[in-house]
Design a protein around this motif. Structure first.
Motif, short mmCIF file in Angstrom:
data_model
loop_
_atom_site.label_atom_id
_atom_site.label_comp_id
_atom_site.label_asym_id
_atom_site.label_seq_id
_atom_site.Cartn_x
_atom_site.Cartn_y
_atom_site.Cartn_z
N GLU A 181 11.17 0.01 -10.01
CA GLU A 181 11.85 1.15 -9.23
C GLU A 181 12.33 0.72 -7.57
O GLU A 181 13.46 1.08 -7.17
CB GLU A 181 10.92 2.41 -9.20
CG GLU A 181 10.74 2.93 -10.70
CD GLU A 181 9.76 4.24 -10.63
OE1 GLU A 181 10.19 5.19 -10.46
OE2 GLU A 181 8.59 3.71 -10.78
N LEU A 182 11.33 0.34 -7.11
CA LEU A 182 11.48 -0.06 -5.81
C LEU A 182 12.66 -1.11 -5.56
O LEU A 182 13.54 -1.13 -4.54
CB LEU A 182 10.40 -0.40 -5.17
CG LEU A 182 10.41 -1.14 -3.60
CD1 LEU A 182 10.84 0.15 -2.82
CD2 LEU A 182 8.99 -1.37 -3.09
N ALA A 183 12.58 -2.17 -6.45
CA ALA A 183 13.59 -3.28 -6.46
C ALA A 183 14.83 -2.71 -6.58
O ALA A 183 15.91 -3.14 -5.71
CB ALA A 183 13.15 -4.31 -7.39
N VAL A 184 15.28 -1.93 -7.58
CA VAL A 184 16.54 -1.12 -7.73
C VAL A 184 16.93 -0.28 -6.32
O VAL A 184 17.95 -0.45 -5.80
CB VAL A 184 16.48 -0.29 -8.99
CG1 VAL A 184 17.55 0.72 -8.96
CG2 VAL A 184 16.27 -1.21 -10.05
N ASN A 203 0.98 -1.24 0.06
CA ASN A 203 -0.05 -0.01 -0.01
C ASN A 203 0.77 1.49 -0.03
O ASN A 203 0.44 2.29 -0.73
CB ASN A 203 -0.78 -0.08 1.18
CG ASN A 203 -1.94 -1.09 1.00
OD1 ASN A 203 -2.28 -1.69 0.03
ND2 ASN A 203 -2.51 -1.51 2.22
N LYS A 204 1.86 1.31 0.73
CA LYS A 204 3.09 2.29 0.78
C LYS A 204 3.40 2.65 -0.69
O LYS A 204 3.56 3.69 -1.07
CB LYS A 204 3.88 2.13 1.75
CG LYS A 204 4.81 3.19 1.76
CD LYS A 204 4.48 4.66 2.52
CE LYS A 204 5.64 5.50 2.70
NZ LYS A 204 5.11 6.61 3.56
N ARG A 205 4.10 1.52 -1.21
CA ARG A 205 4.54 1.57 -2.58
C ARG A 205 3.56 2.29 -3.36
O ARG A 205 3.88 3.03 -4.31
CB ARG A 205 5.23 0.29 -3.07
CG ARG A 205 5.51 0.21 -4.55
CD ARG A 205 6.12 -0.80 -4.92
NE ARG A 205 4.93 -2.10 -5.00
CZ ARG A 205 4.13 -1.97 -6.22
NH1 ARG A 205 4.25 -1.10 -7.09
NH2 ARG A 205 3.09 -2.83 -6.33
N LEU A 206 2.34 1.75 -3.48
CA LEU A 206 1.34 2.35 -4.37
C LEU A 206 0.80 3.59 -4.06
O LEU A 206 0.74 4.48 -4.94
CB LEU A 206 0.09 1.32 -4.42
CG LEU A 206 0.09 0.01 -4.72
CD1 LEU A 206 -0.96 -0.86 -4.53
CD2 LEU A 206 0.77 -0.11 -6.16
N ALA A 207 0.67 4.06 -2.79
CA ALA A 207 0.47 5.25 -2.46
C ALA A 207 1.78 6.35 -2.90
O ALA A 207 1.41 7.69 -3.36
CB ALA A 207 0.47 5.65 -0.82
#
Length: 103
Positions: free
Chosen positions: A33-36, A22-26
């Motif tokens: 991008e998050l994985a990198v 939910n935080k990532r989507l918000a």
């Protein structure tokens, strides 16, 4: 609001996963991008977001990348007295024995 004391470890883990998704989507961040940013593979992130178990260090990396790492402060900063320190403080707080005086 959930009472975490009533959750199993697996249920709690899934709640954490969902909270971070939910935080990532918000933040409107793509999985890639998050994985990198977290220094993990996209495959690992996808598994995590699906609720599959990952290493604790991987969880920490994801939390840090999302700006959620500070939530662990209470666990890290809390000072716990060692048994030795507790014993020594009890020894110093006891009043010493006094000899009887001769009259």
């Amino acid at each position: 609001m959930l009472q975490i004391n009533f959750l199993t470890e697996q249920e709690m883990y899934k709640q954490i996963c969902q909270s971070l998704v939910n935080k990532r989507l918000a933040l409107n961040i793509l999985q890639k991008e998050l994985a990198v940013k977290a220094g993990i593979s996209v495959q690992t992130l996808v598994k995590f977001e699906a609720g599959d178990e990952v290493r604790v260090l991987t969880l920490f990396k994801i939390m840090r990348a999302l700006g959620e790492f500070s939530r662990l402060n209470a666990l890290v900063i809390e000072e716990v007295e060692s048994p030795k320190t507790i014993h020594e403080s009890k020894q110093h707080s006891k009043p010493g024995r006094k000899r009887a005086r001769k009259k």
